[in-house]
Design a protein around this motif. Structure first.
Motif, PDB file in Angstrom:
ATOM      1  N   HIS A  11     -42.508 137.208 -14.405  1.00 21.10           N
ATOM      2  CA  HIS A  11     -43.113 137.165 -13.073  1.00 21.10           C
ATOM      3  C   HIS A  11     -42.801 135.888 -12.296  1.00 21.10           C
ATOM      4  CE1 HIS A  11     -45.235 140.754 -14.192  1.00 21.10           C
ATOM      5  NE2 HIS A  11     -45.874 140.150 -15.157  1.00 21.10           N
ATOM      6  N   GLN A  12     -41.806 135.131 -12.699  1.00 23.94           N
ATOM      7  CA  GLN A  12     -41.449 133.942 -11.930  1.00 23.94           C
ATOM      8  C   GLN A  12     -40.392 134.300 -10.886  1.00 23.94           C
ATOM      9  OE1 GLN A  12     -42.961 130.660 -12.161  1.00 23.94           O
ATOM     10  NE2 GLN A  12     -44.313 132.252 -12.936  1.00 23.94           N
ATOM     11  N   PRO A  13     -40.723 134.221  -9.593  1.00 20.97           N
ATOM     12  CA  PRO A  13     -39.787 134.662  -8.564  1.00 20.97           C
ATOM     13  C   PRO A  13     -38.758 133.591  -8.218  1.00 20.97           C
ATOM     14  CG  PRO A  13     -41.824 133.946  -7.545  1.00 20.97           C
ATOM     15  CD  PRO A  13     -42.018 133.803  -9.037  1.00 20.97           C
ATOM     16  N   GLU A  14     -37.615 134.036  -7.716  1.00 22.09           N
ATOM     17  CA  GLU A  14     -36.588 133.151  -7.187  1.00 22.09           C
ATOM     18  C   GLU A  14     -36.156 133.672  -5.826  1.00 22.09           C
ATOM     19  OE1 GLU A  14     -34.217 131.180 -10.934  1.00 22.09           O
ATOM     20  OE2 GLU A  14     -33.461 133.057 -10.086  1.00 22.09           O
ATOM     21  N   LEU A  15     -35.869 132.761  -4.910  1.00 20.46           N
ATOM     22  CA  LEU A  15     -35.429 133.118  -3.573  1.00 20.46           C
ATOM     23  C   LEU A  15     -33.931 132.872  -3.468  1.00 20.46           C
ATOM     24  CD1 LEU A  15     -36.322 134.007  -0.685  1.00 20.46           C
ATOM     25  CD2 LEU A  15     -36.459 131.564  -0.134  1.00 20.46           C
ATOM     26  N   HIS A  16     -33.196 133.899  -3.060  1.00 22.21           N
ATOM     27  CA  HIS A  16     -31.743 133.797  -2.903  1.00 22.21           C
ATOM     28  C   HIS A  16     -31.393 133.915  -1.414  1.00 22.21           C
ATOM     29  CE1 HIS A  16     -30.816 134.431  -7.265  1.00 22.21           C
ATOM     30  NE2 HIS A  16     -32.022 134.977  -7.209  1.00 22.21           N
ATOM     31  N   VAL A  17     -30.562 133.013  -0.955  1.00 25.04           N
ATOM     32  CA  VAL A  17     -30.030 133.079   0.400  1.00 25.04           C
ATOM     33  C   VAL A  17     -28.656 133.733   0.301  1.00 25.04           C
ATOM     34  CG1 VAL A  17     -29.506 131.795   2.495  1.00 25.04           C
ATOM     35  CG2 VAL A  17     -31.236 130.927   0.913  1.00 25.04           C
ATOM     36  N   LEU A  18     -28.481 134.874   0.954  1.00 21.74           N
ATOM     37  CA  LEU A  18     -27.237 135.627   0.823  1.00 21.74           C
ATOM     38  C   LEU A  18     -26.339 135.404   2.029  1.00 21.74           C
ATOM     39  CD1 LEU A  18     -28.363 139.068  -0.641  1.00 21.74           C
ATOM     40  CD2 LEU A  18     -27.896 136.910  -1.807  1.00 21.74           C
ATOM     41  N   ASP A  19     -25.063 135.293   1.736  1.00 25.73           N
ATOM     42  CA  ASP A  19     -24.046 135.203   2.774  1.00 25.73           C
ATOM     43  C   ASP A  19     -23.322 136.544   2.826  1.00 25.73           C
ATOM     44  OD1 ASP A  19     -22.243 133.948   4.679  1.00 25.73           O
ATOM     45  OD2 ASP A  19     -20.756 134.028   3.072  1.00 25.73           O
ATOM     46  N   VAL A  20     -23.428 137.213   3.972  1.00 29.39           N
ATOM     47  CA  VAL A  20     -22.807 138.523   4.154  1.00 29.39           C
ATOM     48  C   VAL A  20     -21.516 138.331   4.935  1.00 29.39           C
ATOM     49  CG1 VAL A  20     -23.085 140.854   5.060  1.00 29.39           C
ATOM     50  CG2 VAL A  20     -25.076 139.627   4.158  1.00 29.39           C
ATOM     51  N   GLY A  21     -20.381 138.564   4.277  1.00 32.69           N
ATOM     52  CA  GLY A  21     -19.078 138.367   4.916  1.00 32.69           C
ATOM     53  C   GLY A  21     -18.204 139.584   4.781  1.00 32.69           C
ATOM     54  N   ASP A  22     -16.982 139.479   5.284  1.00 29.29           N
ATOM     55  CA  ASP A  22     -16.056 140.604   5.242  1.00 29.29           C
ATOM     56  C   ASP A  22     -15.662 140.982   3.816  1.00 29.29           C
ATOM     57  OD1 ASP A  22     -16.119 140.665   7.979  1.00 29.29           O
ATOM     58  OD2 ASP A  22     -14.299 139.432   8.230  1.00 29.29           O
ATOM     59  N   GLU A  23     -15.777 140.031   2.895  1.00 36.91           N
ATOM     60  CA  GLU A  23     -15.350 140.297   1.528  1.00 36.91           C
ATOM     61  C   GLU A  23     -16.516 140.631   0.608  1.00 36.91           C
ATOM     62  OE1 GLU A  23     -13.083 136.981   0.250  1.00 36.91           O
ATOM     63  OE2 GLU A  23     -11.522 137.236   1.775  1.00 36.91           O
ATOM     64  N   GLY A  24     -17.707 140.746   1.146  1.00 38.37           N
ATOM     65  CA  GLY A  24     -18.840 141.120   0.314  1.00 38.37           C
ATOM     66  C   GLY A  24     -20.024 140.186   0.500  1.00 38.37           C
ATOM     67  N   ILE A  25     -20.930 140.204  -0.492  1.00 32.70           N
ATOM     68  CA  ILE A  25     -22.155 139.415  -0.448  1.00 32.70           C
ATOM     69  C   ILE A  25     -22.148 138.421  -1.601  1.00 32.70           C
ATOM     70  CG2 ILE A  25     -24.681 139.524  -0.412  1.00 32.70           C
ATOM     71  CD1 ILE A  25     -24.485 142.452   0.270  1.00 32.70           C
ATOM     72  N   ARG A  26     -22.572 137.201  -1.303  1.00 25.18           N
ATOM     73  CA  ARG A  26     -22.710 136.222  -2.376  1.00 25.18           C
ATOM     74  C   ARG A  26     -23.958 135.382  -2.132  1.00 25.18           C
ATOM     75  NH1 ARG A  26     -20.386 131.024  -1.177  1.00 25.18           N
ATOM     76  NH2 ARG A  26     -19.695 130.928   1.009  1.00 25.18           N
ATOM     77  N   SER A  27     -24.546 134.915  -3.225  1.00 26.96           N
ATOM     78  CA  SER A  27     -25.721 134.054  -3.150  1.00 26.96           C
ATOM     79  C   SER A  27     -25.255 132.615  -2.969  1.00 26.96           C
ATOM     80  CB  SER A  27     -26.565 134.168  -4.424  1.00 26.96           C
ATOM     81  OG  SER A  27     -27.647 133.273  -4.397  1.00 26.96           O
ATOM     82  N   VAL A  28     -25.702 131.966  -1.888  1.00 27.65           N
ATOM     83  CA  VAL A  28     -25.244 130.611  -1.597  1.00 27.65           C
ATOM     84  C   VAL A  28     -26.319 129.563  -1.857  1.00 27.65           C
ATOM     85  CG1 VAL A  28     -23.568 131.405   0.104  1.00 27.65           C
ATOM     86  CG2 VAL A  28     -25.890 130.874   0.840  1.00 27.65           C
ATOM     87  N   GLN A  29     -27.554 129.989  -2.108  1.00 29.27           N
ATOM     88  CA  GLN A  29     -28.620 129.033  -2.393  1.00 29.27           C
ATOM     89  C   GLN A  29     -29.723 129.745  -3.164  1.00 29.27           C
ATOM     90  OE1 GLN A  29     -30.312 127.188   1.059  1.00 29.27           O
ATOM     91  NE2 GLN A  29     -31.761 125.949  -0.076  1.00 29.27           N
ATOM     92  N   ARG A  30     -30.413 129.004  -4.008  1.00 26.77           N
ATOM     93  CA  ARG A  30     -31.484 129.601  -4.798  1.00 26.77           C
ATOM     94  C   ARG A  30     -32.636 128.616  -4.931  1.00 26.77           C
ATOM     95  NH1 ARG A  30     -29.993 131.768 -10.692  1.00 26.77           N
ATOM     96  NH2 ARG A  30     -29.905 129.530 -11.114  1.00 26.77           N
ATOM     97  N   ILE A  31     -33.869 129.130  -4.750  1.00 22.15           N
ATOM     98  CA  ILE A  31     -35.078 128.330  -4.924  1.00 22.15           C
ATOM     99  C   ILE A  31     -35.829 128.863  -6.133  1.00 22.15           C
ATOM    100  CG2 ILE A  31     -37.286 127.658  -3.902  1.00 22.15           C
ATOM    101  CD1 ILE A  31     -36.068 127.867  -1.203  1.00 22.15           C
ATOM    102  N   GLY A  32     -36.235 127.971  -7.012  1.00 20.84           N
ATOM    103  CA  GLY A  32     -36.890 128.350  -8.256  1.00 20.84           C
ATOM    104  C   GLY A  32     -38.278 128.923  -8.072  1.00 20.84           C
ATOM    105  N   GLY A  33     -38.913 129.228  -9.206  1.00 23.86           N
ATOM    106  CA  GLY A  33     -40.166 129.957  -9.221  1.00 23.86           C
ATOM    107  C   GLY A  33     -41.362 129.177  -8.702  1.00 23.86           C
ATOM    108  N   THR A  34     -42.410 129.913  -8.369  1.00 19.04           N
ATOM    109  CA  THR A  34     -43.671 129.346  -7.903  1.00 19.04           C
ATOM    110  C   THR A  34     -44.494 128.876  -9.095  1.00 19.04           C
ATOM    111  OG1 THR A  34     -44.746 131.509  -8.007  1.00 19.04           O
ATOM    112  CG2 THR A  34     -43.688 130.898  -5.934  1.00 19.04           C
ATOM    113  N   PRO A  35     -45.529 128.073  -8.871  1.00 17.11           N
ATOM    114  CA  PRO A  35     -46.414 127.686  -9.971  1.00 17.11           C
ATOM    115  C   PRO A  35     -47.013 128.909 -10.657  1.00 17.11           C
ATOM    116  CG  PRO A  35     -46.828 126.345  -8.027  1.00 17.11           C
ATOM    117  CD  PRO A  35     -45.877 127.419  -7.600  1.00 17.11           C
ATOM    118  N   ARG A  36     -47.126 128.843 -11.951  1.00 14.83           N
ATOM    119  CA  ARG A  36     -47.676 129.961 -12.711  1.00 14.83           C
ATOM    120  C   ARG A  36     -49.166 130.125 -12.454  1.00 14.83           C
ATOM    121  NH1 ARG A  36     -44.636 131.919 -17.007  1.00 14.83           N
ATOM    122  NH2 ARG A  36     -42.674 130.833 -17.387  1.00 14.83           N
TER     123      ARG A  36
END
Length: 411
Positions: A239-264
């Motif tokens: 149940h630990q969430p992560e936030l991904h910032v996606l870059d949508v381009g002509d060649e597909g989707i990639r994750s360019v940034q990630r934020i770790g989980g919230t306090p338990r």
């Protein structure tokens, strides 16, 4: 002359309606001093008084007008009312509760509406995107299933160049959320290739379909657009969430940034639900916690994504919504400025939440799992007009409960 008489009658009626809707003796006393002067504008004179209608009257009426349809009618009285109303935008309305059976409840005034939304025989998926519905139609297209965006308040349907076959739809609960915009992002639950974030982007060669899969042993819990970027919230089995910032381009989707989980959460928890909610200049993560003991008790935590642009993002717990109220549901979550009143407007620091029951379900059970959470007081109350709504709505329906937001601009 008949139209002019009708307008004068409407004005006198609105004044009397406003008098009875005002709460508190001080407000009524203040209005009592204005009513004689205002009623003179409604007197049967030879020339129309509408261009000289006092703006304060219209402002008072709009502030106290809770119904979406009533606001439309006010703007339709005459040109001067319409123009003045555009200069005095009313406080935000509470959304409408979209029942499983296709009926709608206005949470502002308790009226139940039946809007021109296609039935289950024609539409197998109905997902709110806010003021629009994303629909998957079963018929009416030579290639079979097709997708559209529909304005439930006008009935206007706009076909989308999306092939629903790319979504791998197999049961009623498959579509979790749809985010329309420059691209259309769709979050599904049970895609067999695990790539359950599908993005459709238009281009010179037609619509391009791209897919993104969350990290191993996690699933995508929610998606949202914020400041022009697409965000995906994933949750692992612990149940630990992560936030991904996606870059949508002509060649597909990639994750360019990630934020770790919230306090338990240290308590004994039965279930977590997560919602991404853009709120002004902040991107919020709302964590809904269903406790194991006592069974059914719901509480909420709210976190803000900090330093998104700096590349070292993190979550920070917040205890105020900064003058806003939040509305969270399976398919649509929104933030709205609170008006500080309890007369049909959004209440500050409150989270209005909808049932998370999926599939063909029982409408009375939906209300048992919906309510209003006060973040300051940490209390839960029932949704407005729940009792009257249950006396009108059906008992079950094929769609998941949704929130529908009437468009703020009615010009």
């Amino acid at each position: 002359m008949a139209a002019l008489s009708s307008c004068r009658t409407a004005m006198a009626t609105l004044l009397r309606w406003l008098w009875f809707r005002l709460s508190g003796p001080s407000k009524k006393a203040g209005m009592a001093l204005r009513i004689p002067r205002l009623l003179r504008h409604a007197a049967p004179i030879k020339e129309s008084p509408w261009p000289d209608l006092p703006p304060e009257l219209l402002g008072l009426v709009l502030v106290r007008t809770l119904s979406h349809s009533d606001r439309v009618h006010i703007r339709a009285v005459c040109h001067s009312w319409r123009s003045s109303a555009q200069l005095q935008p009313p406080p935000p309305l509470l959304p409408w509760f979209a029942f499983r059976d296709g009926t709608f409840l206005s949470l502002a005034d308790g009226t139940v509406h039946r809007l021109p939304v296609p039935g289950y025989n024609d539409v197998s998926y109905r997902v709110s995107t806010g003021s629009m519905f994303f629909l998957v139609h079963e018929h009416g297209h030579q290639e079979g299933r097709w997708c559209s965006l529909m304005d439930p308040f006008s009935g206007e349907i706009t076909p989308l160049p999306i092939n629903p076959g790319h979504l791998d739809l197999r049961n009623l609960r498959d579509i979790r959320k749809v985010v329309p915009g420059r691209v259309v992002a769709v979050l599904t639950r049970t895609k067999r290739n695990s790539k359950n974030v599908t993005v459709f982007a238009g281009g010179p060669q037609g619509t391009m379909t791209m897919e993104w899969a969350p990290p191993v042993n996690s699933h995508a819990a929610d998606i949202a657009t914020f400041q022009g970027k697409l965000y995906v919230l994933t949750a692992e089995r612990d149940h630990q969430p992560e936030l991904h910032v996606l870059d949508v381009g002509d060649e597909g989707i990639r994750s360019v940034q990630r934020i770790g989980g919230t306090p338990r959460d240290d308590g004994e928890v039965y279930q977590f639900y997560y919602y991404l909610v853009p709120s002004g200049s902040r991107l919020l993560l709302v964590r809904r916690i269903a406790d194991a003991e006592p069974v059914g008790v719901t509480r909420f935590d709210v976190f803000q994504a900090v330093d998104l642009s700096g590349g070292r993002g993190r979550w920070s717990r917040v205890d105020t919504l900064m003058g806003h109220a939040l509305f969270v549901s399976q398919s649509c979550s929104r933030s709205a400025l609170a008006d500080g009143q309890s007369c049909g407007g959004a209440r500050e620091d409150c989270i209005y939440f909808m049932s998370e029951l999926v599939g063909i379900g029982n409408i009375p059970q939906d209300f048992l799992h919906s309510g209003v959470y006060n973040l300051k007081e940490q209390t839960v109350a029932r949704l407005p007009y729940e009792t009257s709504a249950l006396s009108v709505a059906g008992l079950w329906g094929p769609w998941s409960p949704n929130l529908a937001f009437p468009a703020r601009s009615l010009s």
